[in-house]
Design an enzyme around this catalytic site. Structure first.
Site, PDB file in Angstrom:
ATOM      1  N   GLN A  83      83.425  25.931  66.084  1.00 38.14           N
ATOM      2  CA  GLN A  83      82.741  25.110  67.078  1.00 38.14           C
ATOM      3  C   GLN A  83      82.920  25.685  68.475  1.00 38.14           C
ATOM      4  O   GLN A  83      83.724  26.589  68.713  1.00 38.14           O
ATOM      5  CB  GLN A  83      83.293  23.684  67.044  1.00 38.14           C
ATOM      6  CG  GLN A  83      84.782  23.599  67.344  1.00 38.14           C
ATOM      7  CD  GLN A  83      85.334  22.198  67.166  1.00 38.14           C
ATOM      8  OE1 GLN A  83      85.611  21.509  68.143  1.00 38.14           O
ATOM      9  NE2 GLN A  83      85.509  21.775  65.902  1.00 38.14           N
TER      10      GLN A  83
ATOM     11  N   HIS B  60      85.994  28.455  68.509  1.00 35.96           N
ATOM     12  CA  HIS B  60      87.340  28.204  68.005  1.00 35.96           C
ATOM     13  C   HIS B  60      87.263  27.297  66.782  1.00 35.96           C
ATOM     14  O   HIS B  60      86.237  26.659  66.523  1.00 35.96           O
ATOM     15  CB  HIS B  60      88.229  27.561  69.072  1.00 35.96           C
ATOM     16  CG  HIS B  60      87.721  26.245  69.574  1.00 35.96           C
ATOM     17  ND1 HIS B  60      86.660  26.138  70.461  1.00 35.96           N
ATOM     18  CD2 HIS B  60      88.114  24.962  69.323  1.00 35.96           C
ATOM     19  CE1 HIS B  60      86.436  24.869  70.735  1.00 35.96           C
ATOM     20  NE2 HIS B  60      87.295  24.123  70.043  1.00 35.96           N
TER      21      HIS B  60
ATOM     22  N   ARG C  12      78.702  22.679  66.319  1.00 38.16           N
ATOM     23  CA  ARG C  12      79.310  23.267  65.131  1.00 38.16           C
ATOM     24  C   ARG C  12      78.372  24.285  64.486  1.00 38.16           C
ATOM     25  O   ARG C  12      77.153  24.169  64.590  1.00 38.16           O
ATOM     26  CB  ARG C  12      79.647  22.177  64.110  1.00 38.16           C
ATOM     27  CG  ARG C  12      80.584  21.102  64.635  1.00 38.16           C
ATOM     28  CD  ARG C  12      80.815  20.006  63.600  1.00 38.16           C
ATOM     29  NE  ARG C  12      81.727  18.985  64.085  1.00 38.16           N
ATOM     30  CZ  ARG C  12      81.346  17.917  64.785  1.00 38.16           C
ATOM     31  NH1 ARG C  12      80.065  17.736  65.044  1.00 38.16           N
ATOM     32  NH2 ARG C  12      82.232  17.047  65.206  1.00 38.16           N
TER      33      ARG C  12
ATOM     34  N   HIS D 201      82.365  24.064  72.817  1.00 36.26           N
ATOM     35  CA  HIS D 201      82.031  22.920  73.659  1.00 36.26           C
ATOM     36  C   HIS D 201      81.183  23.397  74.834  1.00 36.26           C
ATOM     37  O   HIS D 201      81.470  24.440  75.428  1.00 36.26           O
ATOM     38  CB  HIS D 201      83.301  22.238  74.164  1.00 36.26           C
ATOM     39  CG  HIS D 201      84.250  21.868  73.070  1.00 36.26           C
ATOM     40  ND1 HIS D 201      83.878  21.068  72.006  1.00 36.26           N
ATOM     41  CD2 HIS D 201      85.542  22.212  72.843  1.00 36.26           C
ATOM     42  CE1 HIS D 201      84.917  20.919  71.194  1.00 36.26           C
ATOM     43  NE2 HIS D 201      85.928  21.602  71.676  1.00 36.26           N
TER      44      HIS D 201
ATOM     45  N   LYS E  27      83.673  19.953  78.184  1.00 34.90           N
ATOM     46  CA  LYS E  27      84.865  19.606  77.415  1.00 34.90           C
ATOM     47  C   LYS E  27      85.841  20.781  77.314  1.00 34.90           C
ATOM     48  O   LYS E  27      86.153  21.241  76.219  1.00 34.90           O
ATOM     49  CB  LYS E  27      84.463  19.139  76.000  1.00 34.90           C
ATOM     50  CG  LYS E  27      85.609  18.498  75.210  1.00 34.90           C
ATOM     51  CD  LYS E  27      85.175  18.232  73.782  1.00 34.90           C
ATOM     52  CE  LYS E  27      86.324  17.690  72.953  1.00 34.90           C
ATOM     53  NZ  LYS E  27      85.975  17.556  71.520  1.00 34.90           N
TER      54      LYS E  27
ATOM     55  N   SER F 199      85.863  22.575  61.889  1.00 38.05           N
ATOM     56  CA  SER F 199      84.673  23.416  61.965  1.00 38.05           C
ATOM     57  C   SER F 199      84.826  24.527  62.998  1.00 38.05           C
ATOM     58  O   SER F 199      85.570  24.404  63.973  1.00 38.05           O
ATOM     59  CB  SER F 199      83.468  22.556  62.334  1.00 38.05           C
ATOM     60  OG  SER F 199      83.711  21.870  63.549  1.00 38.05           O
TER      61      SER F 199
ATOM     62  N   LYS G 180      79.288  18.655  58.314  1.00 38.11           N
ATOM     63  CA  LYS G 180      78.565  17.938  59.352  1.00 38.11           C
ATOM     64  C   LYS G 180      77.382  18.764  59.851  1.00 38.11           C
ATOM     65  O   LYS G 180      77.179  19.920  59.468  1.00 38.11           O
ATOM     66  CB  LYS G 180      79.515  17.614  60.519  1.00 38.11           C
ATOM     67  CG  LYS G 180      80.632  16.650  60.165  1.00 38.11           C
ATOM     68  CD  LYS G 180      81.483  16.323  61.380  1.00 38.11           C
ATOM     69  CE  LYS G 180      82.586  15.327  61.051  1.00 38.11           C
ATOM     70  NZ  LYS G 180      83.404  14.995  62.247  1.00 38.11           N
TER      71      LYS G 180
ATOM     72  N   GLU H 243      89.508  22.172  77.003  1.00 39.67           N
ATOM     73  CA  GLU H 243      90.599  21.487  76.325  1.00 39.67           C
ATOM     74  C   GLU H 243      91.829  22.372  76.212  1.00 39.67           C
ATOM     75  O   GLU H 243      91.747  23.602  76.360  1.00 39.67           O
ATOM     76  CB  GLU H 243      90.162  21.010  74.935  1.00 39.67           C
ATOM     77  CG  GLU H 243      89.777  22.114  73.975  1.00 39.67           C
ATOM     78  CD  GLU H 243      89.198  21.580  72.676  1.00 39.67           C
ATOM     79  OE1 GLU H 243      88.633  20.469  72.676  1.00 39.67           O
ATOM     80  OE2 GLU H 243      89.315  22.277  71.654  1.00 39.67           O
TER      81      GLU H 243
END
Length: 464
Positions: free
Chosen positions: A153, A318, A337, A155, A178, A151, A343, A180
């Site tokens: 999305q 991203h 998302r 964070h 989050k 997706s 979802k 990453e």
């Protein structure tokens, strides 16, 4: 800052990992004298030993299947038939890693790594780590096998994560941020961050199907924006235009995509498609009628070669598209998302939280910290990643560091030795080890081909 040193390839290894966990859950036990001399080991704390871990597989639909999935191969799950998308190694409560046995447990019992660390955080994580993050690993280590696009999305940062968790704990399951980083194992493709203002102007000029969903006022402002005006005005124009696009009705999106496909079909007779156009058409086949297909025009299209890495901060858009990678992040599973997914979509939150920075993301190629070892250091305290590529017959030593580490054997065979261990232990594809603080680890490649390992640990700069 801790440093590493190389062991000569001819040095005897005294290879030290017993293949079974033993009654105390470790691959080797520290001697009682060690406990008396170590101020961080409490009288009733569990032994500070290297542990074998069992990671948790996530069977998301976008994951690869069978032998085509690196996650499935590492987990020994190739015959299951289900998609194997992610292998989690860490303490996140949604899917914590486990030990095979523990003190006081019957044979075959399992205890989670999270439970084990909670018994004596200062000893098993290090005092500095335990003081900052409590009795928990600050990082979550993963392997991803991406067979279909994930997706679009972002964070949340810490403040937004706390607010979302308090408001909707069933959707946003923890209160942590989050950030990453993904290190490519195969060629890895992603969308990441917004394109430059010049590229966005090209989109508005050449893609009428996108322009029709953005207000004339926003389009005009973006078309007249200067490349170097400080970014504040451009970001507000971009936010307004992107939010209008993402809020378009399902009917409006389907109409725009239909017109886009029809136009490109006609133009294909006289020209070749750009990489971005090819990507858009590919996304449309997998997610027909999804607004994420059109929003991909706004994002940078990134291709990583094996060994290259990409880090993503809070509130940055991203979407991973394909390939396999090692991923490390702060211990969180918060995902907001807005497209390319069946979802739950939280479009309003995502559009309001983004930074709207316009630049191509930095690609990390790592820094050699010793022969055969490359380190990837993102601008986040919670984690760093080392990649070990040892030719057959070669050895390397990781000097003791103040925090915990998790090692994953990706390919090849070898031996691993750590302080205070006796016996011999093999390291092979899929093995995962927890290494406590101040533990020297020696690795030796003994099988055919290279021994490839990855280590996740607390960012070295945190201890400086």
């Amino acid at each position: 800052m801790a440093s590493s040193s190389t062991a000569p390839s001819s040095a005897p290894m005294g290879l030290g990992l017993a293949l079974g966990l033993g009654a105390m859950g470790g691959l080797g036990l520290r001697l009682p004298a060690d406990r008396d001399l170590d101020p961080e080991l409490e009288p009733c704390s569990p032994p500070r030993a290297v542990l074998r871990l069992r990671g948790a597989v996530q069977h998301y639909e976008w994951g690869g299947r069978g032998d085509a999935s690196l996650v499935a191969r590492l987990a020994g799950d190739t015959a299951d038939g289900r998609p194997c998308a992610e292998l989690w190694m860490g303490t996140h409560p949604a899917a914590p890693s486990s030990l095979a046995s523990h003190d006081g447990g019957a044979a075959g019992d399992e205890v989670s790594l999270r439970e084990w660390l909670a018994r004596s955080p200062a000893a098993l994580l290090g005092r500095a780590v335990a003081a900052r993050w409590g009795g928990d690993l600050p990082f979550l280590f993963k392997v991803l096998s991406v067979a279909q696009p994930l997706s679009i999305q972002a964070h949340p940062d810490r403040d937004l994560a706390r607010a979302l968790h308090a408001l909707r704990p069933a959707t946003y399951r923890d209160a942590n941020h989050k950030p990453e980083m993904a290190v490519a194992v195969t060629e890895f493709r992603a969308l990441c961050g917004f394109v430059t203002i010049q590229e966005l102007k090209d989109v508005l000029r050449t893609v009428p199907e996108v322009r029709m969903l953005v207000s004339k006022e926003d389009a005009a402002k973006l078309m007249t924006a200067k490349e170097h005006d400080g970014g504040i005005g451009v970001r507000s124009y971009l936010q307004s235009a992107f939010t209008k696009l993402m809020a378009t009705s399902k009917e409006g999106v389907c109409e725009a995509i239909s017109k886009l496909k029809s136009r490109l079909d006609g133009e294909s007779k006289t020209r070749s498609f750009t990489e971005k156009e090819q990507l858009i058409l590919s996304l449309e086949q997998k997610y027909p009628g999804d607004v994420g297909v059109l929003s991909a025009f706004f994002f940078n299209y990134v291709k990583l070669s094996p060994g290259e890495a990409l880090y993503i901060g809070a509130n940055e858009p991203h979407a991973y598209l394909s390939g396999e990678c090692v991923e490390c992040m702060a211990t969180s599973d918060n995902v907001i998302r807005a497209g390319l997914t069946p979802k739950y979509k939280d479009v309003q939150t995502l559009c309001s939280m983004l930074t709207y920075k316009q630049m191509f993301p930095e690609i990390l190629r790592g820094v050699s910290v010793q022969p055969y070892v490359t380190r990837y250091t993102p601008p986040f305290d919670e984690f760093e990643v080392d990649r070990y590529l040892l030719p057959q017959g070669e050895s390397v030593t990781m000097s003791p560091v103040p925090g915990p580490s998790i090692f994953l054997v990706m390919t090849g065979e070898g031996e691993i030795q750590a302080d205070g261990m006796s016996g011999e232990g093999k390291a092979k594809e899929g093995n995962v080890f927890f290494v406590p603080p101040r533990t020297e680890v020696k690795l030796h490649a003994s099988g055919p081909g290279r021994l490839q390992l990855y280590r996740a640990g607390v960012n070295s700069r945190f201890f400086c």
